[in-house]
Design an enzyme around this catalytic site. Structure first.
Site, PDB file in Angstrom:
ATOM      1  N   ARG A  34       6.023   2.402  22.996  1.00  0.00           N
ATOM      2  CA  ARG A  34       6.357   3.451  23.960  1.00  0.00           C
ATOM      3  C   ARG A  34       5.718   3.199  25.322  1.00  0.00           C
ATOM      4  O   ARG A  34       6.200   3.688  26.343  1.00  0.00           O
ATOM      5  CB  ARG A  34       5.910   4.810  23.401  1.00  0.00           C
ATOM      6  CG  ARG A  34       6.703   5.981  23.954  1.00  0.00           C
ATOM      7  CD  ARG A  34       6.420   7.257  23.200  1.00  0.00           C
ATOM      8  NE  ARG A  34       5.011   7.516  23.117  1.00  0.00           N
ATOM      9  CZ  ARG A  34       4.379   7.966  22.026  1.00  0.00           C
ATOM     10  NH1 ARG A  34       5.049   8.230  20.934  1.00  0.00           N
ATOM     11  NH2 ARG A  34       3.072   8.148  22.033  1.00  0.00           N
ATOM     12  N   TYR A  81      18.751  17.996  45.136  1.00  0.00           N
ATOM     13  CA  TYR A  81      19.636  17.735  44.001  1.00  0.00           C
ATOM     14  C   TYR A  81      19.672  18.997  43.125  1.00  0.00           C
ATOM     15  O   TYR A  81      18.653  19.433  42.592  1.00  0.00           O
ATOM     16  CB  TYR A  81      19.071  16.527  43.243  1.00  0.00           C
ATOM     17  CG  TYR A  81      19.828  16.149  42.012  1.00  0.00           C
ATOM     18  CD1 TYR A  81      21.125  15.633  42.097  1.00  0.00           C
ATOM     19  CD2 TYR A  81      19.253  16.263  40.756  1.00  0.00           C
ATOM     20  CE1 TYR A  81      21.819  15.271  40.955  1.00  0.00           C
ATOM     21  CE2 TYR A  81      19.937  15.896  39.609  1.00  0.00           C
ATOM     22  CZ  TYR A  81      21.222  15.405  39.719  1.00  0.00           C
ATOM     23  OH  TYR A  81      21.907  15.047  38.590  1.00  0.00           O
ATOM     24  N   ASP A 102      12.443  13.121  47.015  1.00  0.00           N
ATOM     25  CA  ASP A 102      13.481  12.366  46.313  1.00  0.00           C
ATOM     26  C   ASP A 102      14.050  11.333  47.289  1.00  0.00           C
ATOM     27  O   ASP A 102      14.594  11.684  48.331  1.00  0.00           O
ATOM     28  CB  ASP A 102      14.564  13.351  45.832  1.00  0.00           C
ATOM     29  CG  ASP A 102      15.622  12.696  44.949  1.00  0.00           C
ATOM     30  OD1 ASP A 102      15.971  11.532  45.196  1.00  0.00           O
ATOM     31  OD2 ASP A 102      16.108  13.371  44.021  1.00  0.00           O
ATOM     32  N   LYS A 117      21.364   5.250  40.363  1.00  0.00           N
ATOM     33  CA  LYS A 117      22.216   5.092  41.540  1.00  0.00           C
ATOM     34  C   LYS A 117      22.086   3.678  42.107  1.00  0.00           C
ATOM     35  O   LYS A 117      22.571   2.745  41.515  1.00  0.00           O
ATOM     36  CB  LYS A 117      21.868   6.170  42.567  1.00  0.00           C
ATOM     37  CG  LYS A 117      21.819   7.599  41.961  1.00  0.00           C
ATOM     38  CD  LYS A 117      23.189   8.159  41.631  1.00  0.00           C
ATOM     39  CE  LYS A 117      23.176   9.451  40.839  1.00  0.00           C
ATOM     40  NZ  LYS A 117      22.427  10.549  41.425  1.00  0.00           N
TER      41      LYS A 117
HETATM   42  C1  LIG Z   1      21.787  11.640  40.669  1.00  0.00           C
HETATM   43  C2  LIG Z   1      20.584  12.159  41.326  1.00  0.00           C
HETATM   44  C3  LIG Z   1      19.463  12.524  40.581  1.00  0.00           C
HETATM   45  C4  LIG Z   1      19.465  12.550  39.085  1.00  0.00           C
HETATM   46  O1  LIG Z   1      19.635  11.308  38.491  1.00  0.00           O
HETATM   47  P1  LIG Z   1      20.237  11.152  37.016  1.00  0.00           P
HETATM   48  O2  LIG Z   1      19.844   9.779  36.636  1.00  0.00           O
HETATM   49  O3  LIG Z   1      21.707  11.363  37.125  1.00  0.00           O
HETATM   50  O4  LIG Z   1      19.577  12.182  36.143  1.00  0.00           O
HETATM   51  C5  LIG Z   1      18.341  12.921  41.269  1.00  0.00           C
HETATM   52  N1  LIG Z   1      18.319  12.983  42.615  1.00  0.00           N
HETATM   53  C6  LIG Z   1      19.386  12.667  43.353  1.00  0.00           C
HETATM   54  C7  LIG Z   1      19.310  12.770  44.840  1.00  0.00           C
HETATM   55  C8  LIG Z   1      20.561  12.248  42.744  1.00  0.00           C
HETATM   56  O5  LIG Z   1      21.634  11.974  43.498  1.00  0.00           O
END
Ligand SMILES: *Cc1c(COP(=O)(O)O)cnc(C)c1O
Length: 401
Positions: free
Chosen positions: A67, A120, A191, A216
């Protein structure tokens, strides 16, 4: 062969390409880090096992169990720390779990957190389903309209930002906001998914924690779910580590490998996303059916000056507002697109369109309109084909727009 120059003299694209490269053994070896899958870690003897355990509990990154992650995880962590310029990285199963990890690691019952209103959206669900139950108060505020200093309370522990914001791409003054919060002993998390960590390094601008959905741009191929948290100090690493372990978070070695593979081409992909998105944004600006285009790289965007100061480039996300269309007409426009996929998420090589939900837009103070908004992710297709597809959708849906 001459010795390699000292690492810090290399430029960041070069460091990203070589981060975590495995050492040669017996004079040879692969380019890539091996995928080390395991649950159990075996030890030579009980003394070695005890030694590993002690080093781990003292904060050293050695694995005594699967882990904790082995070589593939370490290589990815090192590459991401190099990219974001922090102290330590934590790998989580999704971007959302990275956000939740930060909130749970830093907030206790009775604490208050200030959260930018353009974040988000699923963060609000973490608040309403989990944080409220734990007696944690989250207050949403507009970083561009509200005075941060007067919002801070004695029990404020966290300032949580996202720049640019989701959907409307409002650029925040991260250095100024961070300075106000840090002055009052408040931790700043932001973020950084929009920039992939390549166009923006918030830790160098005063934030303490950078969060990314590696789902992303780091992945870049729409084939992976992953989150990354990078912290700027050993004290924050210790806090994050406690929550990370308590929640039993980890990722598979194959997923760590995929993210590392994505990272190698992040700069070239992002440069092309930016070129294509700029061409599309300029096209959209000229359409009579469009009243506003949200893309910070456009000189007309309200966040353009801040973006120029704090970012080295712009991603492939472009939103636009219709001048008159009804929500049904905006949906008809999206349905008329042939090359763009319809879907959430973004950051892959392919183009996507999403009709934004009005209730999401209304959460942003910045949002003053009432016409529908479409969010595009501009992929790596030839931009002439993307523009042609948009043009035919405008023509097709014209009577309703
Ligand atoms: C997509 C996204 C997330 C979340 O990511 P996931 O892997 O889909 O859970 C967080 N912050 C932003 C700005 C995003 O576009």
């Amino acid at each position: 062969m001459t010795a390699a120059p000292p690492r810090k003299r290399l430029h960041s694209a070069t460091r990203l390409l070589h981060a975590g490269a495995p050492a040669l053994r017996d004079g040879a070896g692969p380019v890539n880090v091996p995928v080390v899958r395991t649950s159990t870690v075996r030890f030579e003897n009980t003394a070695a096992q005890a030694d590993h355990h002690h080093r781990r509990t003292a904060g050293e990154r050695v694995a005594s169990y699967g882990r904790h992650g082995l070589d593939t995880h370490r290589a990815l962590e090192d590459a991401v720390v190099g990219l974001e310029g922090g102290h330590r990285a934590f790998l989580t199963p999704s971007g959302l779990s990275a956000i939740t990890l930060v909130l749970l690691a830093l907030l206790s019952p009775g604490d208050h957190a200030l959260v930018a209103d353009g974040v988000y959206a699923p963060l609000r669900r973490v608040d309403s389903t989990l944080l409220q139950r734990l007696g944690i108060t989250v207050e949403y505020f507009s970083p561009t309209h509200d005075d941060l200093a007067s919002r801070l309370r004695p029990n404020t522990r966290l300032l949580y930002l996202e720049s640019p914001s989701s959907l409307l791409y409002e650029v925040l003054d991260v250095p100024a906001l961070s300075a106000v919060a840090r002055d009052r002993g408040v931790t700043v998390a932001t973020d950084n998914t929009w920039s992939g960590g390549w166009f923006h390094q918030p830790l160098a601008l005063g934030a303490n924690i950078s969060i990314q959905a590696a789902t992303k741009y780091i992945s870049g191929h729409s084939d992976l779910m992953q989150g990354i948290v990078v912290v700027d100090s050993p004290a924050l690493a210790a806090k994050l580590s406690t929550a990370y372990e308590a929640l039993g978070l980890t990722i598979g070695a194959d997923d760590a490998y995929l993210a590392l593979r994505g990272l190698r081409t992040l700069p070239v992909r992002l440069a092309q996303h930016q070129r294509n998105a700029t061409a599309v944004a300029e096209f959209l600006q000229q359409q009579p059916q469009v009243s506003r285009v949200f893309y910070p790289a456009l000189p007309t965007d309200p966040g353009h000056a801040l973006w120029k100061r704090d970012f080295n480039g712009a991603s492939g996300l472009v939103s636009f507002e219709f001048r008159h269309a009804t929500p049904a007409a905006a949906n008809a426009f999206v349905d008329a697109l042939r090359l763009f996929g319809i879907g959430a998420s973004w950051g892959g090589y392919e183009s996507l369109a999403l009709a934004a939900q009005p209730e999401r837009l209304r959460e942003h103070r910045q949002w003053t309109g009432d016409a529908p908004v479409v969010r595009l992710h501009i992929g790596l297709e030839d931009p002439r084909d993307l523009i042609a597809d948009l043009a035919q959708a405008f023509a097709d849906a014209a009577p309703a727009l």
